[in-house]
Structure formats: C-alpha cells, structure tokens
Scaffold this motif. Structure first.
Motif, PDB file in Angstrom:
ATOM      1  N   THR A 156      14.016  61.503   0.287  1.00  0.00           N
ATOM      2  CA  THR A 156      14.871  61.981  -0.688  1.00  0.00           C
ATOM      3  C   THR A 156      16.192  62.023  -0.056  1.00  0.00           C
ATOM      4  N   ARG A 157      16.446  62.662   1.156  1.00  0.00           N
ATOM      5  CA  ARG A 157      17.853  62.717   1.702  1.00  0.00           C
ATOM      6  C   ARG A 157      17.831  62.832   3.092  1.00  0.00           C
ATOM      7  N   PHE A 212      19.773  64.803   6.047  1.00  0.00           N
ATOM      8  CA  PHE A 212      20.892  65.642   6.727  1.00  0.00           C
ATOM      9  C   PHE A 212      21.476  65.712   8.056  1.00  0.00           C
ATOM     10  N   GLU A 250      20.904  74.267   5.197  1.00  0.00           N
ATOM     11  CA  GLU A 250      21.116  73.610   3.502  1.00  0.00           C
ATOM     12  C   GLU A 250      19.704  72.536   3.313  1.00  0.00           C
ATOM     13  N   ALA A 251      19.466  72.003   4.375  1.00  0.00           N
ATOM     14  CA  ALA A 251      18.332  70.961   4.247  1.00  0.00           C
ATOM     15  C   ALA A 251      17.194  71.704   3.851  1.00  0.00           C
ATOM     16  N   ASP A 259      16.951  74.552   1.946  1.00  0.00           N
ATOM     17  CA  ASP A 259      16.889  74.781   0.970  1.00  0.00           C
ATOM     18  C   ASP A 259      16.755  73.703  -0.173  1.00  0.00           C
ATOM     19  N   TYR A 260      17.146  72.727   0.284  1.00  0.00           N
ATOM     20  CA  TYR A 260      16.961  71.388  -0.419  1.00  0.00           C
ATOM     21  C   TYR A 260      15.291  70.813  -0.428  1.00  0.00           C
ATOM     22  N   LYS A 263      13.279  72.372  -2.960  1.00  0.00           N
ATOM     23  CA  LYS A 263      13.400  71.921  -4.528  1.00  0.00           C
ATOM     24  C   LYS A 263      11.944  71.302  -4.991  1.00  0.00           C
ATOM     25  N   THR A 304      12.155  67.424  -4.711  1.00  0.00           N
ATOM     26  CA  THR A 304      12.503  66.815  -3.454  1.00  0.00           C
ATOM     27  C   THR A 304      11.139  66.347  -2.586  1.00  0.00           C
ATOM     28  N   VAL A 323      12.830  65.328   3.381  1.00  0.00           N
ATOM     29  CA  VAL A 323      14.017  65.535   3.957  1.00  0.00           C
ATOM     30  C   VAL A 323      14.174  65.210   5.429  1.00  0.00           C
TER      31      VAL A 323
END
Ligand SMILES: [Zn+2]
Ligand SMILES: [Zn+2]
Length: 315
Positions: free
Chosen positions: A288-289, A291, A298-299, A301-302, A305, A308, A311
């Motif tokens: 998904t993303r 970091f 922050e990763a 927290d992401y 979600k 998500t 990560v």
C-alpha cells in the motif's frame, strides 16, 4: 544505531549496535515490513518491549562468513537445538527459543540486527528485495499445506483479505481448489479481485454457505466464530490469527461437528522463496505504501488503518 523502541509507546531512539555472539552474524537491515503481529505487540501481545519487527531483507556485514555481503531473509525462531522438541523436528516450538522482534530478541526495525547464520537464506538473484520481504508471511501461508492435506477437489473459504489472507489465497489458487476469500472491507475485496483472486464481500455469505476447510486470517477475535459457522461437519479449521485479547468461543460446536482444528504459525522459507522467485506468487500489488525509516511511527499508524494492506519500511 537508530532503532524503533516499544516500551508502552513507540519512538525512534539511539541505542548501542547489537553484538553477535556464537553463530550469530550482524545484518544491516535494508527493507522491512509491518506485520499484524507488530500491530498486536504494540497492543500488549506477548508483553514484548524493545525493538519490534521480524520481516526483513538485509545484508550480512560480519566479515569472513559464508554469507558475508549477501542479501538474506531470516527465519524468526532461534531455538536451542538441544531440547526434546528441537531433537524431534519441532524447533519452532522450542521452549528455550527467542523469537526475532517478538520474544527476547531485538527485532529488525533498526539499522542492524543479529541472527544465527543457520536462520538465514540468501535471496535468489532474480528476486527483488521488495518481494523478498514477503518471504516470512508467505512461509506462514505455505505452512498450511505442510500441516494438512487440502484436496484440490475441496471447497475452501478464506476469511480475511489482508496481509496474510491475500498470500494464503494465492497459495490455495495454485493448488487448484475451489476457494473463496471473504472480507467485510470492500477495498480489500477489490484488491483481491484486482489480483485475480476469487473474492466476495463477507455480507454476501449466507448461513448455508459452507466449506470443507475454513481459514481464519481476519486478525480479529470474531474470525474464529465466523470460520466455524461456515464449516461442514468433520471439516478443518485453520487458525492463523493471533490477538492480544482472546475471545470466548463455543467449544461444543467443535465436539458436535467433529471439527479438526489446526493452529498454524511459522512456515518453511525455501518453498516461499521458490514461489516468489518463480513469480508464482506476486506480492507487489499488496504494497500500500513505502515509508522511510525515520517515519516509522507514522507507518505504524498507517498500517493499522482498515484499508491498508502492506506497509514497507526503507532503512
Ligand atoms: Zn510476520
Ligand atoms: Zn530447543
């Protein structure tokens, strides 16, 4: 070195480099990924404090060892190799073991990590690190086939189209069986469909829909009850979810329906690497993303979600 420390809260701190002892080597972490277990750990699972993280690709930097300079993935259990369970082929259950980033062993969310040489597998040349970082969760998916015989002619339901569910679904697809993956989250269902998998919203499932094997990889306490409710008598329930807060379940249903239950955890790395390097399992659409390490808090927290999937962290 810089490391992510969990001690009730998460923060990046400066800590001493780990020192390899015995057969351990020092590994420079290049890429890591956030697993559901990591998200459970910060909720209190295993009572772990320290550096979490267990999914990684790194470079062996201890000089003069057979794997020096190689890119590797690593098995997470560090057994004693001496006890009854170790000597009877069950070293992943060694009572004296430590587990990378989970139990008494500093994890990979750091610049460096140490692991015994025998835990390491060099990644094949044609395999990129972003795919290789999926070896550990994919091995956990392959483990199901090491534990039980799922006939290709059988119907299988997989509950959860998250990080592990999408890998498990891909492995079941290879086996040729009639599988269906369910998730309440439409973003995840659509991701599974985009990956060419058989997926439906959980809401489409009716009480009469049943399968011979149900795999719970929802990561939620309710998952086991859902999986049990859609299993034929004498069917097989595969449990992949570990949760910080266990749920009460009705054990009578297991007796009455003569269910076979397989708890399933870590699996074999070699077949997982084979599947990835032969491109039979493609994990890339699951990312998904990505970091940078300095944004790892922050990763987390992401990663938590609901929409998500995976990560990754670049170190
Ligand atoms: Zn994991
Ligand atoms: Zn042992």
């Amino acid at each position: 070195m810089k490391a992510l420390i969990f001690d009730g809260s998460l923060q990046i701190k400066e800590v001493p480099d780990p020192q390899p002892v015995g057969r351990e080597v020092l590994i420079k972490v290049l890429i890591s990924s956030v697993c559901n277990t990591d998200l459970e750990i910060i909720q209190g699972y295993m009572g772990f404090t320290g550096i979490p993280g267990h999914e990684f690709v790194g470079e062996v930097v201890t000089p003069g060892r057979p794997l020096t300079g190689r890119l590797v993935v690593g098995e997470i259990n560090c057994p004693c190799n001496n006890c009854y369970l170790c000597k009877t082929g069950r070293s992943t259950h060694c009572p004296n073991r430590s587990v990378l980033g989970i139990y008494q062993h500093a994890g990979v969310f750091a610049d460096f990590v140490v692991l015994p040489e025998e835990n390491l597998h060099p990644i094949p040349e044609n395999l990129d690190p972003q795919s290789a970082v999926f070896t550990e969760p994919l091995a956990a998916a392959v483990e199901i086939f090491d534990q039980l015989r799922v006939r290709p002619s059988e119907k299988v339901f997989i509950f959860g189209a998250g990080k592990l569910g999408l890998l498990i679904s891909q492995v079941f697809r290879l086996n040729g069986c009639d599988y269906q993956t369910y998730d309440p989250n439409l973003v995840k269902v659509n991701k599974a469909l985009e990956m060419g998998l058989n997926a439906l919203p959980l809401s489409s499932l009716t009480p009469s829909d049943k399968a011979e094997a149900c795999v719970d990889c929802t990561g939620k306490a309710i998952g086991i009850s859902t999986a049990m409710a859609h299993l034929y008598p004498r069917g097989c329930l595969v449990l992949k979810t570990t949760i910080a807060k266990p749920e009460n379940i009705d054990l009578n249903q297991i007796v009455i329906n003569e269910f076979t239950i397989a708890g399933s955890r870590c699996g074999p790395f070699k077949p997982a690497l084979n599947l990835l390097s032969q491109k039979l399992v493609n994990p890339n659409p699951m990312i998904t993303r990505i970091f940078k390490f300095h944004d790892i808090v922050e990763a987390f927290d992401y990663a938590a979600k609901p929409e998500t999937i995976k990560v990754l962290i670049e170190h």
